[in-house]
Design an enzyme around this catalytic site. Structure first.
Site, mmCIF file in Angstrom:
data_model
loop_
_atom_site.group_PDB
_atom_site.id
_atom_site.type_symbol
_atom_site.label_atom_id
_atom_site.label_comp_id
_atom_site.label_asym_id
_atom_site.label_seq_id
_atom_site.Cartn_x
_atom_site.Cartn_y
_atom_site.Cartn_z
ATOM 1 N N GLU A 192 66.402 -19.761 8.954
ATOM 2 C CA GLU A 192 65.808 -18.907 9.993
ATOM 3 C C GLU A 192 66.759 -17.804 10.434
ATOM 4 O OE1 GLU A 192 62.770 -18.587 10.838
ATOM 5 O OE2 GLU A 192 62.088 -20.293 9.661
ATOM 6 N N TYR A 247 63.773 -16.306 19.282
ATOM 7 C CA TYR A 247 63.129 -16.456 17.981
ATOM 8 C C TYR A 247 63.672 -17.656 17.211
ATOM 9 C CZ TYR A 247 62.024 -15.900 13.123
ATOM 10 O OH TYR A 247 61.614 -16.162 11.848
ATOM 11 N N ASP A 269 57.517 -12.884 15.601
ATOM 12 C CA ASP A 269 58.337 -11.903 14.879
ATOM 13 C C ASP A 269 57.437 -10.716 14.515
ATOM 14 O OD1 ASP A 269 56.761 -12.776 12.803
ATOM 15 O OD2 ASP A 269 58.422 -13.151 11.417
#
Ligand code: SF4
Length: 361
Positions: A40, A123, A141
């Site tokens: 990620e 995020y 996102d």
């Protein structure tokens, strides 16, 4: 707003589509929170196809939290080389050390604890907590915002920070609380494969029945954006200083743009400055060496987030002086054969081939 029935329909259709169509990616084959976290962090600012080129190699070098924590920053940066946004690598490394020191080497499955770690913002926290720990946090996102903007005909600009809250709220409303990790990945995958920036594939889209923009024929209107300011362009001169069979490289300060990476020294060229004069001057300023300019090698360009550079790369010969560094924090005289031991920014890599060709001529 969608009613409950529509939301359920949306989730079912999206998740079914995801099961059948998701790309097989190495970080989707694991349940290891460390591996998911690394992926990620890479994916946050880099496209899937680029991350694929780096991820396995990185995981082989640092297969678990412990190994990453014990690694030298320079080795971590070396593995990150080419992925860009190097603060991510520095934060990953620092975070791994904190996780080992404070959490027995296990990534905390708690929002406030995980967000205390360097580099873990909204995020990454939402992505890791939902994918690795099945917690119901929506991920927002660029891909997700585009899908949402079209699904709900949202007039808010996707590139405006103030609009984030509304996108988040919509995403939270849609999120499937039973399978948040798959749901988040499915939304991102839909944006990447179907609801693409240009020419979205609405005819094969699994959720077109619940898409307002599709229903109203307004897909081309969304997402809306505010006009970005033009980015400044810098004109640089970068010198390869030869001292017998070695060249000078310098290390950037640990924080800030390209922090901790090595590079060839140089500086900004003034408008109307004669190239050879500029070359000699920038090296005097950057490393306090006196050199003679030998030849122009090549010009490279590179685009960073907030500016673009155009760099004239030249070769020169050391005459006198001991390096005294204006901004750099370290220097080395290295053999060209050993350049690959140091992490360099992409803008430097762009002229390595030309350099090697020039010295073997
Ligand atoms: Fe995107 Fe078209 Fe699907 Fe709507 S129908 S979500 S615009 S691909």
């Amino acid at each position: 707003l969608m009613d409950t029935k529509k939301i359920t329909k949306f989730r079912t259709a999206l998740l079914r589509w995801y099961r059948k169509n998701a790309r097989h990616l190495p970080w989707r084959e694991t349940t290891d929170p460390y591996a998911i976290w690394v992926s990620e962090v890479m994916l946050q600012q880099t496209q899937v196809k680029t991350v694929r080129l780096f991820y396995d190699k990185f995981m082989r070098a640092f297969p678990d939290m412990q190994r990453l924590a014990q690694a030298d920053l320079q080795d971590v940066l070396k593995q990150w080389e080419g992925l860009g946004y190097y603060a991510r690598a520095r934060n990953l490394h620092r975070a791994a050390r904190l996780v080992v020191a404070d959490h027995q080497g296990v990534l905390p499955a708690d929002r406030s604890a995980i967000q205390k770690l360097p580099g873990i913002g909204d995020y990454i926290a939402a992505a890791v907590l939902s994918i690795a720990f099945n917690q119901p946090y929506p991920v927002v996102d660029g891909n997700v915002k585009r899908v949402l903007a079209r699904l709900f005909e949202m007039d808010l600009p996707v590139n405006q920070a103030a609009a984030f809250k509304q996108f988040y709220a919509k995403s939270a409303q849609l999120l499937d609380p039973r399978r948040p990790g798959d749901f988040n990945q499915a939304m991102m995958e839909l944006g990447a494969l179907v609801c693409t920036p240009t020419k979205p594939h609405c005819d094969t889209c699994p959720v077109h029945l619940t898409c307002l923009a599709f229903d109203h024929g307004t897909v081309h209107v969304y997402p809306q954006k505010i006009q970005a300011k033009p980015v400044p362009k810098l004109h640089l001169a970068v010198g390869v200083v030869f001292r017998k069979d070695r060249v000078l490289i310098t290390r950037r300060p640990p924080e800030g743009l390209l922090g901790g990476l090595w590079e060839f020294p140089g500086g900004e060229v003034k408008s109307n400055e004669q190239p050879e004069k500029a070359w000699v001057r920038v090296l005097k300023q950057a490393v306090n060496l006196t050199v003679t300019a030998d030849r122009f090698l090549t010009q490279v360009t590179h685009a960073y987030t907030h500016f673009k550079i155009k760099a004239d790369v030249f070769m020169c010969t050391y005459r006198s002086g001991t390096p005294a560094l204006a901004q750099a924090v370290d220097y080395r005289w290295v053999h060209l054969d050993h350049l690959d031991q140091y992490p360099f920014p992409k803008a430097n890599h762009k002229f390595f081939d030309a350099l090697l060709a020039a010295v073997t001529d």
